[in-house]
Design a protein around this motif. Structure first.
Motif, PDB file in Angstrom:
ATOM      1  N   LEU A  57       0.867  -1.168   0.000  1.00  0.00           N
ATOM      2  CA  LEU A  57       0.000   0.000   0.000  1.00  0.00           C
ATOM      3  C   LEU A  57       0.907   1.222   0.000  1.00  0.00           C
ATOM      4  CD1 LEU A  57      -2.713   1.495   0.229  1.00  0.00           C
ATOM      5  CD2 LEU A  57      -2.479   1.304   2.725  1.00  0.00           C
ATOM      6  N   VAL A  58       0.846   2.027  -1.058  1.00  0.00           N
ATOM      7  CA  VAL A  58       1.653   3.236  -1.165  1.00  0.00           C
ATOM      8  C   VAL A  58       0.738   4.428  -0.895  1.00  0.00           C
ATOM      9  CG1 VAL A  58       3.167   4.621  -2.625  1.00  0.00           C
ATOM     10  CG2 VAL A  58       3.138   2.125  -2.856  1.00  0.00           C
ATOM     11  N   CYS A  59       1.055   5.200   0.162  1.00  0.00           N
ATOM     12  CA  CYS A  59       0.236   6.342   0.563  1.00  0.00           C
ATOM     13  C   CYS A  59       0.938   7.624   0.137  1.00  0.00           C
ATOM     14  CB  CYS A  59       0.016   6.336   2.073  1.00  0.00           C
ATOM     15  SG  CYS A  59      -0.881   4.877   2.664  1.00  0.00           S
ATOM     16  N   CYS A  60       0.356   8.345  -0.817  1.00  0.00           N
ATOM     17  CA  CYS A  60       0.990   9.527  -1.397  1.00  0.00           C
ATOM     18  C   CYS A  60       0.295  10.803  -0.949  1.00  0.00           C
ATOM     19  CB  CYS A  60       0.957   9.452  -2.927  1.00  0.00           C
ATOM     20  SG  CYS A  60       1.930   8.094  -3.605  1.00  0.00           S
ATOM     21  N   GLY A  61       1.096  11.832  -0.720  1.00  0.00           N
ATOM     22  CA  GLY A  61       0.575  13.147  -0.397  1.00  0.00           C
ATOM     23  C   GLY A  61       0.653  14.069  -1.589  1.00  0.00           C
ATOM     24  N   GLY A  62       0.559  15.362  -1.342  1.00  0.00           N
ATOM     25  CA  GLY A  62       0.420  16.312  -2.428  1.00  0.00           C
ATOM     26  C   GLY A  62       1.697  16.940  -2.944  1.00  0.00           C
ATOM     27  N   GLY A  63       2.847  16.688  -2.321  1.00  0.00           N
ATOM     28  CA  GLY A  63       4.096  17.317  -2.739  1.00  0.00           C
ATOM     29  C   GLY A  63       5.044  16.344  -3.411  1.00  0.00           C
ATOM     30  N   ASN A  64       6.321  16.730  -3.435  1.00  0.00           N
ATOM     31  CA  ASN A  64       7.319  15.867  -4.074  1.00  0.00           C
ATOM     32  C   ASN A  64       7.515  14.556  -3.335  1.00  0.00           C
ATOM     33  OD1 ASN A  64       7.772  17.564  -6.211  1.00  0.00           O
ATOM     34  ND2 ASN A  64       9.602  18.524  -5.338  1.00  0.00           N
ATOM     35  N   ASN A  65       7.241  14.535  -2.051  1.00  0.00           N
ATOM     36  CA  ASN A  65       7.302  13.276  -1.310  1.00  0.00           C
ATOM     37  C   ASN A  65       6.306  12.286  -1.908  1.00  0.00           C
ATOM     38  OD1 ASN A  65       6.600  11.713   1.645  1.00  0.00           O
ATOM     39  ND2 ASN A  65       8.736  12.215   1.238  1.00  0.00           N
ATOM     40  N   GLY A  66       5.117  12.779  -2.270  1.00  0.00           N
ATOM     41  CA  GLY A  66       4.141  11.939  -2.951  1.00  0.00           C
ATOM     42  C   GLY A  66       4.641  11.493  -4.311  1.00  0.00           C
ATOM     43  N   GLY A  67       5.352  12.384  -5.018  1.00  0.00           N
ATOM     44  CA  GLY A  67       5.940  12.000  -6.297  1.00  0.00           C
ATOM     45  C   GLY A  67       6.917  10.853  -6.148  1.00  0.00           C
ATOM     46  N   ASP A  68       7.737  10.888  -5.103  1.00  0.00           N
ATOM     47  CA  ASP A  68       8.631   9.759  -4.823  1.00  0.00           C
ATOM     48  C   ASP A  68       7.829   8.472  -4.653  1.00  0.00           C
ATOM     49  OD1 ASP A  68      10.725  11.611  -4.765  1.00  0.00           O
ATOM     50  OD2 ASP A  68      10.722  11.761  -2.576  1.00  0.00           O
ATOM     51  N   GLY A  69       6.687   8.580  -3.957  1.00  0.00           N
ATOM     52  CA  GLY A  69       5.839   7.412  -3.735  1.00  0.00           C
ATOM     53  C   GLY A  69       5.311   6.829  -5.026  1.00  0.00           C
ATOM     54  N   TYR A  70       4.919   7.698  -5.980  1.00  0.00           N
ATOM     55  CA  TYR A  70       4.442   7.214  -7.274  1.00  0.00           C
ATOM     56  C   TYR A  70       5.522   6.421  -7.999  1.00  0.00           C
ATOM     57  CZ  TYR A  70      -0.063   9.637  -7.421  1.00  0.00           C
ATOM     58  OH  TYR A  70      -1.361  10.024  -7.193  1.00  0.00           O
TER      59      TYR A  70
END
Length: 496
Positions: A57-70
């Motif tokens: 389960l990959v939980c992504c937020g709205g910034g570049n940290n979320g981009g890393d998750g993608y």
């Protein structure tokens, strides 16, 4: 840390944000390429412990940290992992490199789902890409709800750069924070990963330089350093074959008021076990027999306020003073403190010595003070919560007000000399027991007696003390005694 080479330098989040762009430009690397490398580094950590049979389960937020998750999600899916990806907030609002990573995930056949009310039953590993190092205020309620859900299910979590909700500069939890099994931090290790509440949340910290760390370190000066074994070994050189006891310091320890004889005895034995050549103690007369009976190598003397010459003679004899273990705050305590604290010799002030110092503050550059957060709060006339909210700031404030070198004890003990700050990564909760601080002050005093500078003695003493406790903890943290550290201290002051 990971097998990737890391210098032990620490940075504030803003330094990394500023310096990574300059370093990438110098190396001819685009920021999206850097994001790809970050995702690949996290995926490599994932592959080391898990197989494609594990559901992510990959939980992504709205910034570049979320981009890393993608990117992690895409790489995992391509490797055969079943992946569920949750996006907190509207994925259409992602911008720049994060939006590009999102599009690459969708192009690879991935799906984007909103967070549900429960973690899917099939989930076996969670990737935390919700909030990055730019967080300063408290996590918003929606984020706190998701973080609480992640923590409640108690599955292994790999955090990208920092566990969501943890302040990258202070180690303070900003409302709620993800409890990770491991954290992969990039380019410059963030100082908040190593102190305060971070120990409860970061798990194993791994470092990924993303092939620009060397360039980054030439751009940004570190805000702090980790104390590491090789650094300590440099200070503890082998002894000369013709050495004698007078070469290794005469350490005087003063304290041990009525009912607290154990504290001065622990500190004195720690000084002896850490290599002090000659160790003497001044204490209440009623405590002398028990000290000598337990450890005859300690030259213990009783002291009364009417016997000022005894203290003066012993202080004249000594190279180094440790003042405070079991000292108390009685009239006897105050008299002994007044008698000894004017010394021009290098000295350590601990325990009730710090409480007496808080009553009559002064500034000295020949002193190490070793407060725990409660003592630090009294010295700074603030609350414990204020000290723990930013331990780096508190340590520097103590140094600026009191001089010398400050050892701010606690999870991720800090050593500050007014110009530089060091963090000790060793230590464990088993150290939360009576007498541990007395042992530390004795070790530091012994190292001063053996010729180390104030800052070197503080760094080495803190590391030896915490590492000895970690070795003790191999038999269990609960029930550890301060005196259990003695055999390990002797091993650690004799590096091979």
């Amino acid at each position: 840390m990971s097998a990737e080479q890391w210098s032990g330098k620490l940075y504030r989040a803003e330094q990394v944000r500023r310096g990574e762009r300059l370093a990438a430009t110098q190396q001819g690397v685009g920021m999206y390429q850097l994001m790809e490398r970050a995702g690949a580094a996290v995926f490599q950590v994932l592959e080391q412990s898990y197989t494609p049979q594990h559901h992510l389960l990959v939980c992504c937020g709205g910034g570049n940290n979320g981009g890393d998750g993608y990117i992690v999600a895409r790489l995992a899916r391509e490797a055969g992992f079943p992946v569920t990806l949750w996006q907190q907030g509207d994925e259409a609002k992602l911008q720049g490199d994060a939006a590009r990573a999102r599009d690459a995930w969708l192009a690879a056949g991935g799906q984007i789902l909103p967070p549900e009310d429960a973690i899917p039953d099939s989930t076996e590993v969670i990737i935390d890409a919700l909030l990055g190092t730019g967080l300063h205020g408290e996590v918003r309620p929606e984020g706190q709800r998701l973080i609480a859900m992640i923590n409640r299910i108690a599955l292994p979590v790999i955090a990208i750069d920092i566990p969501s909700g943890l302040c990258a500069d202070t180690g303070k939890v900003l409302g709620k924070a993800v409890k990770a099994q491991s954290t992969v931090t990039f380019i410059g290790s963030k100082q908040g990963l190593w102190t305060a509440q971070a120990a409860e949340y970061v798990g194993q910290v791994r470092f990924a330089g993303l092939q620009v760390a060397d360039a980054f370190e030439h751009i940004e000066p570190p805000s702090a350093w980790l104390i590491q074994a090789p650094d300590v070994a440099l200070f503890l050189s082998p002894r000369q074959r013709d050495a004698h006891k007078g070469d290794h310091g005469r350490i005087l320890l003063a304290g041990g008021d009525l009912g607290m004889g154990g504290a001065i005895r622990l500190a004195a034995e720690a000084a002896a076990r850490a290599g002090g050549g000659l160790v003497a103690a001044l204490a209440q007369p009623d405590n002398v027999l028990s000290i000598v009976a337990a450890r005859p190598e300690i030259m213990a003397l009783g002291w009364q306020a009417s016997e000022q010459t005894v203290a003066k003679q012993r202080l004249h004899w000594a190279d180094v003073l440790v003042l405070g273990p079991g000292l108390g705050q009685s009239s006897w305590s105050q008299s002994l403190y007044n008698e000894l604290t004017k010394t021009e010799k290098n000295h350590v002030v601990d325990a009730d010595g710090l409480n007496l110092l808080a009553r009559s503050p002064d500034y000295k550059n020949n002193r190490i003070i070793t407060p725990h957060p409660g003592e630090a709060a009294r010295l700074l006339a603030c609350s414990v919560q204020e000290v723990e909210a930013d331990r780096f700031h508190a340590a520097r404030a103590l140094q600026q007000q009191y001089g010398g070198v400050v050892v701010l004890k606690g999870a991720g003990t800090l050593v500050d000399d007014g110009t530089h700050c060091w963090v000790c990564p060793a230590g464990n909760p088993g150290m939360a027991t009576g007498g541990m601080g007395d042992v530390l002050s004795g070790i530091i005093g012994a190292l001063l007696g053996q010729g180390l500078s104030l800052v070197a003695a503080a760094q080495c003493g803190v590391w030896i003390h915490s590492t000895a406790a970690d070795r003790c903890a191999a038999e269990g943290e609960r029930g550890m005694l301060a005196s259990d550290l003695f055999p390990h201290i002797r091993q650690l002051v004799n590096p091979r």
